[in-house]
Design a protein around this motif. Sequence first.
Motif, PDB file in Angstrom:
ATOM      1  N   GLU A  48       1.456   9.452   4.629  1.00  0.00           N
ATOM      2  CA  GLU A  48       2.912   9.724   3.615  1.00  0.00           C
ATOM      3  C   GLU A  48       3.809  10.351   4.448  1.00  0.00           C
ATOM      4  N   ARG A  51       5.741   7.317   6.208  1.00  0.00           N
ATOM      5  CA  ARG A  51       6.351   6.454   5.244  1.00  0.00           C
ATOM      6  C   ARG A  51       7.905   6.586   5.635  1.00  0.00           C
ATOM      7  N   ARG A 148       1.512  -0.639  -1.559  1.00  0.00           N
ATOM      8  CA  ARG A 148       0.392   0.102  -1.286  1.00  0.00           C
ATOM      9  C   ARG A 148      -0.764  -0.330  -2.086  1.00  0.00           C
ATOM     10  N   LEU A 158       6.311  -0.304  -3.225  1.00  0.00           N
ATOM     11  CA  LEU A 158       6.889   0.989  -3.005  1.00  0.00           C
ATOM     12  C   LEU A 158       8.516   0.923  -2.780  1.00  0.00           C
TER      13      LEU A 158
END
Length: 161
Positions: A48, A51, A148, A158
């Motif tokens: 994460e 990202r 995802r 996303l």
Amino acid sequence: MRLFVAIYPPDDVRGDLRQRLDSAAHRVRLTAVEKWHVTLAFLGEVSEECRPGLEDALGGVSVPRGRELRLRGGGGFNGRVTWAGVDGELGDLSADVRAAARSVGLSPDDRPYTPHLTVAYAHDDALRQTLESYAGSPWTLDEFALVRVEPDGAYTTLRAW
């Protein structure tokens, strides 16, 4: 989280292919039409924390808007995957997406790029014969998406560019 970058053909394009394949797919189960996409790069597990940088890098990739694409023909991989082929140049876009991912420290799948849309995770001669003569309606490329893979196998977009 497992991520990939993809192009989703329009609903009518996917629906037309599904209608054509429904009559041929007696012995195998087709993949869910809402998951039908053309992968530009499989990124695998991405943290994460990575990202935001990935999204920034992908935001710098130029989408060749107006490029015409069409699902045509088909093939398979390793006797376990049946796919519809894609007419239209996507190798340059795939290379740019992969370069963007590498720029933030990711290692995208680096197998030779074959644009395709997976229709079944099985080999079936009737399905392959139907795909060989298939030529869908053209559509115009206008975006790609960061997707995802959810724990249940569903896909969540996303962000799109």
